[in-house]
Design a protein around this motif. Structure first.
Motif, short mmCIF file in Angstrom:
data_model
loop_
_atom_site.label_atom_id
_atom_site.label_comp_id
_atom_site.label_asym_id
_atom_site.label_seq_id
_atom_site.Cartn_x
_atom_site.Cartn_y
_atom_site.Cartn_z
N CYS A 37 63.25 11.63 60.55
CA CYS A 37 64.64 11.19 60.72
C CYS A 37 64.98 10.01 59.80
O CYS A 37 66.13 9.59 59.73
CB CYS A 37 64.89 10.79 62.17
SG CYS A 37 64.54 12.10 63.35
N ASN A 59 62.02 18.35 61.48
CA ASN A 59 62.71 17.23 62.11
C ASN A 59 62.27 17.00 63.52
O ASN A 59 62.14 17.92 64.31
CB ASN A 59 64.22 17.43 62.09
CG ASN A 59 64.90 16.15 61.72
OD1 ASN A 59 64.56 15.10 62.25
ND2 ASN A 59 65.82 16.22 60.80
N CYS A 69 65.80 9.76 68.68
CA CYS A 69 67.14 10.27 68.41
C CYS A 69 68.09 9.87 69.53
O CYS A 69 67.80 10.09 70.71
CB CYS A 69 67.09 11.79 68.29
SG CYS A 69 68.70 12.56 68.06
N CYS A 76 68.90 8.73 59.51
CA CYS A 76 69.99 9.43 60.20
C CYS A 76 70.89 8.44 60.95
O CYS A 76 70.42 7.47 61.54
CB CYS A 76 69.39 10.43 61.19
SG CYS A 76 70.63 11.36 62.11
N CYS A 80 67.84 20.23 63.50
CA CYS A 80 66.86 19.32 64.08
C CYS A 80 66.06 19.97 65.20
O CYS A 80 65.25 19.31 65.84
CB CYS A 80 67.56 18.07 64.62
SG CYS A 80 68.50 17.19 63.37
S1 SF4 Z 1 70.18 14.01 64.73
FE1 SF4 Z 1 68.45 13.14 65.84
S2 SF4 Z 1 66.75 14.59 65.47
FE2 SF4 Z 1 68.33 14.99 63.93
S3 SF4 Z 1 67.74 13.74 62.12
FE3 SF4 Z 1 69.18 12.54 63.36
S4 SF4 Z 1 67.90 11.27 64.67
FE4 SF4 Z 1 66.60 12.93 63.90
#
Ligand code: SF4
Length: 120
Positions: free
Chosen positions: A35, A10, A64, A54, A74
């Motif tokens: 993601c 991730n 993110c 996500c 992650c």
């Molecule tokens: S929390 Fe952040 S790093 Fe983790 S999968 Fe979701 S977007 Fe990606």
């Protein structure tokens, strides 16, 4: 991604350069595909907004939204240290993540190619 072997891939590592002695550094390109493919692994199901992406992923920036506070799954280095260090080396884990990343990117390129062929 987790491919059933405890392998999690991730986003970016906290700082890929912080372990200069490491044999392998995860070369994150920040493509965001990991993601956006959470449906490939059940360990991410609680983060999946329903289409594999996500709930914390910012589609505009491709980053993110909670990067500093993202979950353990992650965080490549932290996840290895806390969960997998007894069962595999860090280098093995990074190598597995690199392969998973390549697989996801290859699948995305194939998908785009097929869409382009259908449109032509
Ligand atoms: S929390 Fe952040 S790093 Fe983790 S999968 Fe979701 S977007 Fe990606």
């Amino acid at each position: 991604m987790n491919h059933g072997q405890g392998i999690v891939l991730n986003c970016t590592t906290e700082n890929p350069q912080r372990q200069p002695g490491a044999l392998i550094v995860f070369p994150c390109t920040k493509c965001g595909l990991c993601c956006k493919n959470l449906d490939k692994s059940s360990v991410y199901s609680y983060l999946n907004r329903g289409d594999g992406t996500c709930v914390n992923f910012d589609s505009e920036s491709n980053l993110c939204k909670i990067y500093e506070d993202r979950p353990l799954i992650c965080r490549i280095d932290a996840y290895h240290e806390q969960i997998l260090s007894a069962s595999m080396s860090r280098d093995e884990y990074i190598a597995a993540n690199i392969q998973s990343c390549k697989d996801i990117q290859a699948a995305e390129e194939l998908s785009i190619s097929l869409i382009n062929q259908e449109g032509s």
